[in-house]
Design a protein around this motif. Structure first.
Motif, mmCIF file in Angstrom:
data_model
loop_
_atom_site.group_PDB
_atom_site.id
_atom_site.type_symbol
_atom_site.label_atom_id
_atom_site.label_comp_id
_atom_site.label_asym_id
_atom_site.label_seq_id
_atom_site.Cartn_x
_atom_site.Cartn_y
_atom_site.Cartn_z
ATOM 1 N N ALA A 155 0.829 -1.208 0.000
ATOM 2 C CA ALA A 155 0.000 0.000 0.000
ATOM 3 C C ALA A 155 0.863 1.259 0.000
ATOM 4 C CB ALA A 155 -0.923 -0.004 1.221
ATOM 5 N N TYR A 156 1.973 1.212 0.726
ATOM 6 C CA TYR A 156 2.895 2.349 0.812
ATOM 7 C C TYR A 156 3.459 2.702 -0.564
ATOM 8 C CZ TYR A 156 7.284 4.760 2.098
ATOM 9 O OH TYR A 156 8.342 5.642 2.206
ATOM 10 N N TYR A 157 3.929 1.696 -1.300
ATOM 11 C CA TYR A 157 4.479 1.970 -2.624
ATOM 12 C C TYR A 157 3.378 2.281 -3.642
ATOM 13 C CZ TYR A 157 9.175 0.705 -1.152
ATOM 14 O OH TYR A 157 10.395 0.691 -0.528
ATOM 15 N N LEU A 160 8.854 -2.375 -5.523
ATOM 16 C CA LEU A 160 9.502 -1.242 -6.193
ATOM 17 C C LEU A 160 9.589 -1.485 -7.692
ATOM 18 C CD1 LEU A 160 12.446 -0.159 -3.850
ATOM 19 C CD2 LEU A 160 10.695 1.337 -4.802
ATOM 20 N N SER A 161 10.002 -2.701 -8.054
ATOM 21 C CA SER A 161 10.134 -3.044 -9.469
ATOM 22 C C SER A 161 8.786 -2.960 -10.171
ATOM 23 C CB SER A 161 10.728 -4.451 -9.601
ATOM 24 O OG SER A 161 10.747 -4.862 -10.955
ATOM 25 N N PHE A 162 7.748 -3.494 -9.548
ATOM 26 C CA PHE A 162 6.435 -3.516 -10.184
ATOM 27 C C PHE A 162 5.853 -2.121 -10.336
ATOM 28 C CE2 PHE A 162 1.775 -3.587 -9.456
ATOM 29 C CZ PHE A 162 1.405 -4.126 -10.680
ATOM 30 N N ALA A 197 6.427 -0.930 -14.022
ATOM 31 C CA ALA A 197 5.300 -1.468 -14.772
ATOM 32 C C ALA A 197 4.014 -0.656 -14.618
ATOM 33 C CB ALA A 197 5.031 -2.918 -14.343
ATOM 34 N N VAL A 198 4.004 0.321 -13.709
ATOM 35 C CA VAL A 198 2.794 1.117 -13.519
ATOM 36 C C VAL A 198 3.053 2.578 -13.883
ATOM 37 C CG1 VAL A 198 0.974 1.805 -11.904
ATOM 38 C CG2 VAL A 198 2.023 -0.457 -11.703
ATOM 39 N N VAL A 199 3.837 3.268 -13.086
ATOM 40 C CA VAL A 199 4.218 4.660 -13.368
ATOM 41 C C VAL A 199 5.730 4.787 -13.189
ATOM 42 C CG1 VAL A 199 3.989 7.080 -12.701
ATOM 43 C CG2 VAL A 199 1.984 5.584 -12.650
#
Length: 358
Positions: free
Chosen positions: A166-168, A314-316, A320-322
C-alpha cells in the motif's frame, strides 16, 4: 491506561566490537570485491549484472555464517555446539553461495549463457525453501529459533506486507498525480508478455501476481542473504547501544554497503553523490521498518520476506505502472519518498517496543 514495558537495564551490555569489525570487514570486503569485478567488466551494462547483484546479496549472511560457524565460539551456530536440524541449512547455504559464485564466473566469461544460468540457479533457491520446511518439520518449533533464524509470526508477514504494498502504491499514485512520472505502456515495455496474446487488461494483474505475490517467495532465500547478516547478526549486536540508536547505525552501514553500485549508476543514474546520500537515507528508513517487524514477530525471516517484497514492489510499481522521470526527485527511492518514509518511521518509533532493553 497505557502499560509501560519495563525491562532490566544492563549497563555493561555492549556490542562485541571485535566480532562486529570482523563481520563488517568480511561482508564489505567480499561484496565490494564483487562490485569491482563487475565494474572492470563493463559495469551495469554487463549481461551478468543482475546475477552478480544476487550473488552479492548472499554475502552478508555468508560472512555471518562463516564467522559464526567456525570462529565465534559463543555463536548459536558454532559447529561444535550447533546440533539442531537447522545446521543442515547453514551448510546448504554455503553450497548455495558457492553455486552462485560459479554461476557468476561462468556468466562473466560467457555472457550469452547468463539467462540460462540465472534460470538454473532458481532450482537450488527453491530447494532451499523446501529444505527449510523439511527441517522445521523434523526439528520442531525451536530448531531455527535456537540458531537465531526464527520464522516469525504469519500475521506480521501479512500485515506488514500489505502495508508495504500500500505504501508503494500510494507513492506511485503521488508520482502520477504530481506529474513526476509517466504511465507505462505495458505492451511496448514488455513485448514478451504481449506476444503471448494475453488480453490487454490481463497484463497488469498477471505482472502484479508474479512480482508481488509469487516473486517474494522465489526471492526469499536471496533476501535472507542480506537479512541474516544485517538483521540476524549485526542488529542484535548494535541494539545493545539502544534500539533506536543501534538501528540508526545499522541503516547507515547498510546504505553505505550499496555505494559501489550507486556509483556505477544503479538506482540513481548520473547522481553518484546525491544518490549515495539517498541510498543511506533509504537504508535507515528500511532498517527501522524491518527492525520493527523483527521486534514484533521475533523472526529474522520476517525481514527476509519484507526485503524480497520491497524489491519486487519497487520493481512492479515504478517499472510497470508509473515510471518516475527522475528517481532522485520523485516518490519511491527519491527524496520525496524519503520524506514520506520518515513520517512513517516517526510513527513506528512511538511504539514502546523501542524502549525494551535487551
Amino acid at each position: 491506561m497505557q502499560t509501560q514495558i519495563q525491562s532490566p537495564v544492563i549497563s555493561d551490555l555492549k556490542p562485541n566490537w571485535p566480532h562486529v569489525t570482523w563481520f563488517l570487514g568480511l561482508a564489505f570486503g567480499l561484496s565490494w570485491l564483487v562490485d569491482l569485478v563487475l565494474y572492470l567488466n563493463g559495469g551495469l551494462s554487463n549481461p551478468a549484472t543482475m546475477l552478480m547483484l544476487q550473488f552479492q546479496m548472499l554475502l552478508p549472511a555468508f560472512s555471518a555464517m562463516l564467522l559464526g560457524a567456525f570462529f565465534f565460539k559463543e555463536s548459536p551456530i558454532y559447529y561444535r555446539t550447533h546440533r539442531s536440524a537447522s545446521r543442515w541449512f547453514v551448510y546448504y547455504y554455503f553450497l548455495l553461495t558457492f553455486l552462485y559464485l560459479l554461476g557468476a564466473i561462468v556468466s562473466l566469461a560467457q555472457p550469452d549463457r547468463t539467462t540460462t544460468i540465472s534460470s538454473l540457479l532458481l532450482i537450488p533457491s527453491v530447494l532451499g525453501l523446501v529444505l527449510l520446511i523439511v527441517l522445521r518439520l523434523v526439528g520442531g518449533k525451536d530448531t531455527f529459533a535456537s540458531a537465531g533464524m526464527a520464522g516469525g509470526k504469519a500475521r506480521i508477514w501479512a500485515l506488514y506486507g500489505l502495508g508495504l504494498v500500500a505504501y508503494y502504491g500510494f507513492q506511485t499514485l503521488l508520482n502520477y498525480l504530481l506529474g513526476l512520472g509517466k504511465v507505462v505502456d505495458l505492451a511496448a515495455a514488455f513485448p514478451q508478455m504481449a506476444a503471448a496474446n494475453l488480453p490487454a487488461g490481463a497484463l497488469l494483474p498477471i505482472m502484479a501476481l508474479n512480482t508481488v505475490v509469487i516473486g517474494p517467495f522465489l526471492g526469499l532465500i536471496i533476501a535472507f542473504g542480506e537479512e541474516y547478516g544485517w538483521r540476524g547478526y549485526l542488529q542484535p549486536e548494535l541494539i545493545k547501544l539502544g534500539r533506536v540508536r543501534g538501528v540508526l547505525l545499522l541503516g547507515v552501514i547498510w546504505g553505505a554497503w550499496h555505494w559501489p553500485v550507486i556509483w556505477m549508476g544503479y538506482n540513481f543514474p548520473g547522481q553518484p553523490v546525491l544518490g549515495s546520500l539517498a541510498m543511506v537515507g533509504l537504508g535507515v528508513l528500511l532498517a527501522y521498518f524491518f527492525a520493527h517487524s523483527v521486534f514484533k514477530s521475533q523472526g529474522v525471516w520476517t525481514a527476509a520476506y519484507l526485503h524480497a517484497l520491497n524489491n519486487q514492489a519497487l520493481s512492479f510499481f515504478f517499472m510497470a505502472v508509473v515510471t518516475p522521470y527522475d528517481n532522485l526527485l520523485s516518490f519511491g527511492a527519491g527524496f520525496p519518498g524519503l520524506a514520506l518514509g520518515a513520517v512513517v518511521v516517526l510513527l513506528l518509533l512511538r511504539d514502546p517496543v523501542w524502549k525494551i532493553t535487551e
